[in-house]
Design an enzyme around this catalytic site. Sequence first.
Site, PDB file in Angstrom:
ATOM      1  N   ARG A 281     -47.205  42.180 -27.020  1.00  0.00           N
ATOM      2  CA  ARG A 281     -48.341  42.632 -27.822  1.00  0.00           C
ATOM      3  C   ARG A 281     -48.685  41.532 -28.821  1.00  0.00           C
ATOM      4  O   ARG A 281     -47.788  40.828 -29.301  1.00  0.00           O
ATOM      5  CB  ARG A 281     -48.001  43.920 -28.587  1.00  0.00           C
ATOM      6  CG  ARG A 281     -48.002  45.193 -27.753  1.00  0.00           C
ATOM      7  CD  ARG A 281     -49.416  45.619 -27.352  1.00  0.00           C
ATOM      8  NE  ARG A 281     -49.431  46.862 -26.588  1.00  0.00           N
ATOM      9  CZ  ARG A 281     -49.468  46.950 -25.259  1.00  0.00           C
ATOM     10  NH1 ARG A 281     -49.494  45.859 -24.520  1.00  0.00           N
ATOM     11  NH2 ARG A 281     -49.513  48.133 -24.667  1.00  0.00           N
TER      12      ARG A 281
ATOM     13  N   HIS B 118     -55.711  39.803 -21.845  1.00  0.00           N
ATOM     14  CA  HIS B 118     -54.835  40.982 -21.735  1.00  0.00           C
ATOM     15  C   HIS B 118     -54.865  41.547 -20.311  1.00  0.00           C
ATOM     16  O   HIS B 118     -55.065  42.747 -20.104  1.00  0.00           O
ATOM     17  CB  HIS B 118     -55.237  42.057 -22.761  1.00  0.00           C
ATOM     18  CG  HIS B 118     -54.157  43.085 -22.987  1.00  0.00           C
ATOM     19  ND1 HIS B 118     -53.969  43.731 -24.191  1.00  0.00           N
ATOM     20  CD2 HIS B 118     -53.192  43.567 -22.164  1.00  0.00           C
ATOM     21  CE1 HIS B 118     -52.949  44.575 -24.083  1.00  0.00           C
ATOM     22  NE2 HIS B 118     -52.463  44.491 -22.849  1.00  0.00           N
TER      23      HIS B 118
HETATM   24  P1  NAP Z   1     -39.082  48.785 -22.048  1.00  0.00           P
HETATM   25  O1  NAP Z   1     -38.567  49.061 -20.688  1.00  0.00           O
HETATM   26  O2  NAP Z   1     -39.111  49.884 -23.053  1.00  0.00           O
HETATM   27  O3  NAP Z   1     -38.218  47.551 -22.639  1.00  0.00           O
HETATM   28  C1  NAP Z   1     -38.316  47.137 -23.966  1.00  0.00           C
HETATM   29  C2  NAP Z   1     -37.235  46.079 -24.210  1.00  0.00           C
HETATM   30  O4  NAP Z   1     -37.392  45.579 -25.549  1.00  0.00           O
HETATM   31  C3  NAP Z   1     -35.806  46.651 -24.123  1.00  0.00           C
HETATM   32  O5  NAP Z   1     -34.940  45.705 -23.538  1.00  0.00           O
HETATM   33  C4  NAP Z   1     -35.435  46.848 -25.599  1.00  0.00           C
HETATM   34  O6  NAP Z   1     -34.040  46.771 -25.873  1.00  0.00           O
HETATM   35  C5  NAP Z   1     -36.146  45.673 -26.226  1.00  0.00           C
HETATM   36  N1  NAP Z   1     -36.367  45.913 -27.660  1.00  0.00           N
HETATM   37  C6  NAP Z   1     -37.174  46.823 -28.252  1.00  0.00           C
HETATM   38  N2  NAP Z   1     -37.065  46.761 -29.594  1.00  0.00           N
HETATM   39  C7  NAP Z   1     -36.156  45.797 -29.846  1.00  0.00           C
HETATM   40  C8  NAP Z   1     -35.609  45.262 -31.040  1.00  0.00           C
HETATM   41  N3  NAP Z   1     -35.965  45.722 -32.253  1.00  0.00           N
HETATM   42  N4  NAP Z   1     -34.685  44.293 -30.930  1.00  0.00           N
HETATM   43  C9  NAP Z   1     -34.307  43.836 -29.705  1.00  0.00           C
HETATM   44  N5  NAP Z   1     -34.794  44.285 -28.526  1.00  0.00           N
HETATM   45  C10 NAP Z   1     -35.711  45.260 -28.613  1.00  0.00           C
HETATM   46  O7  NAP Z   1     -40.564  48.206 -21.991  1.00  0.00           O
HETATM   47  P2  NAP Z   1     -41.315  47.501 -20.755  1.00  0.00           P
HETATM   48  O8  NAP Z   1     -41.789  48.513 -19.784  1.00  0.00           O
HETATM   49  O9  NAP Z   1     -40.469  46.376 -20.272  1.00  0.00           O
HETATM   50  O10 NAP Z   1     -42.633  46.928 -21.514  1.00  0.00           O
HETATM   51  C11 NAP Z   1     -42.523  46.033 -22.592  1.00  0.00           C
HETATM   52  C12 NAP Z   1     -43.860  45.847 -23.266  1.00  0.00           C
HETATM   53  O11 NAP Z   1     -44.744  45.058 -22.459  1.00  0.00           O
HETATM   54  C13 NAP Z   1     -44.677  47.126 -23.500  1.00  0.00           C
HETATM   55  O12 NAP Z   1     -44.221  47.835 -24.629  1.00  0.00           O
HETATM   56  C14 NAP Z   1     -46.067  46.574 -23.717  1.00  0.00           C
HETATM   57  O13 NAP Z   1     -46.276  46.306 -25.087  1.00  0.00           O
HETATM   58  C15 NAP Z   1     -46.068  45.260 -22.948  1.00  0.00           C
HETATM   59  N6  NAP Z   1     -47.005  45.279 -21.806  1.00  0.00           N
HETATM   60  C16 NAP Z   1     -48.013  44.352 -21.768  1.00  0.00           C
HETATM   61  C17 NAP Z   1     -48.892  44.327 -20.689  1.00  0.00           C
HETATM   62  C18 NAP Z   1     -49.968  43.271 -20.563  1.00  0.00           C
HETATM   63  O14 NAP Z   1     -50.854  43.387 -19.733  1.00  0.00           O
HETATM   64  N7  NAP Z   1     -49.900  42.193 -21.316  1.00  0.00           N
HETATM   65  C19 NAP Z   1     -48.753  45.262 -19.645  1.00  0.00           C
HETATM   66  C20 NAP Z   1     -47.715  46.182 -19.718  1.00  0.00           C
HETATM   67  C21 NAP Z   1     -46.840  46.194 -20.798  1.00  0.00           C
HETATM   68  P3  NAP Z   1     -33.022  47.868 -25.235  1.00  0.00           P
HETATM   69  O15 NAP Z   1     -32.987  47.568 -23.754  1.00  0.00           O
HETATM   70  O16 NAP Z   1     -31.735  47.569 -25.887  1.00  0.00           O
HETATM   71  O17 NAP Z   1     -33.611  49.207 -25.541  1.00  0.00           O
END
Ligand code: NAP
Length: 308
Positions: free
Chosen positions: A223, A271
């Site tokens: 983000r 995006h």
């Molecule tokens: P997810 O499965 O919830 O994974 C989030 C990861 O971030 C987990 O490994 C989590 O750690 C880690 N994390 C969160 N807060 C943290 C902190 N304070 N310190 C350290 N690590 C932290 O999410 P996802 O499905 O992979 O998606 C990630 C993000 O990608 C979404 O939230 C969204 O913002 C973004 N996204 C962007 C697009 C685009 O088109 N650019 C598309 C889709 C998604 P733990 O494993 O320990 O919980």
Amino acid sequence: MAILFYHQGSTGPIWVEPLRAAAPDLEFRVWPEFGNPDEIEFAIVWHHIPGTLTQFKNLKAVMSLGAGVDHVVRDPDLPDVPIGRIVDDRLTAGMSEYAVLHVLWRFREMPVLAAQQAARHWEYREPPDAQSTTVGILGLGTIGQDIACKLAVFDFKIAGWSRSPKAIAGVQGYHGDDGLEAFLNACRFLVCVLPLTPETRGIINTQTLAALPPGAHLINIGRGPLVDDEALLAALATGHVASATLDVFNQEPLPADHPYWSHPNVTVTPHNAGDSLPEFVVPQILENIRAALSGRPLLNPVDRHRGY
Ligand code: NAP
């Protein structure tokens, strides 16, 4: 009983017909034509206006029409109901494709080679060595783990940082605030795919950028507000950060006068690193509607206190 479809984005219209066609027994109402608010029991949302969900007294669950939920949990008046999100293999694959493309593009110095071609200038450049190059993934969740696996195929050294410890074959894991500096020290390439939460906002800042090795490359597909833009522009100006590839921004659309647009070492994309299509995602939305209506736990639940 009715389902509210509440989408404040340009792609909203493509969802309503597929939802109706896949579940003719359910009644979908599209914001702001929701009729009697007491009949709304489930809301599918994308960037809803904060405070507006409080009028739905019989709401049983809210689902984000995306993988990220920052646009849901930012609402201070969000009803106290379960929250679900999308987890979609196609979206994950798109995000990995983007990360692999841009890591390889910079790793193989394609901007330099393209400039040489434009100048009709032949100069041999030794191909770099993947085995001695670390790519770090900031955020080792659904998407980060897939990116790690796909980049490992090219023999890069892969590191990852998460909140909780992870044991993933071939990935040097770091976790928590205490593990962040050592992780960053190792990363020649940093792929950021964290969710936006109060803890992660501004995590790419003067201090964390300084912890990267000189000449590091940043790719942000998480983000926009994860990045302090002033700090990044300053690190690009000194060359400490060699390039930034940015798919997400503090302000979207990126304003026409933003320095990123014309920066020689910045790649801007609108995006579009990953997205979901109705034909792949409607079944899991319907599963969550039926789960919420019958009191079962949601698929891909979100912890509103963690913010992801
Ligand atoms: P997810 O499965 O919830 O994974 C989030 C990861 O971030 C987990 O490994 C989590 O750690 C880690 N994390 C969160 N807060 C943290 C902190 N304070 N310190 C350290 N690590 C932290 O999410 P996802 O499905 O992979 O998606 C990630 C993000 O990608 C979404 O939230 C969204 O913002 C973004 N996204 C962007 C697009 C685009 O088109 N650019 C598309 C889709 C998604 P733990 O494993 O320990 O919980």
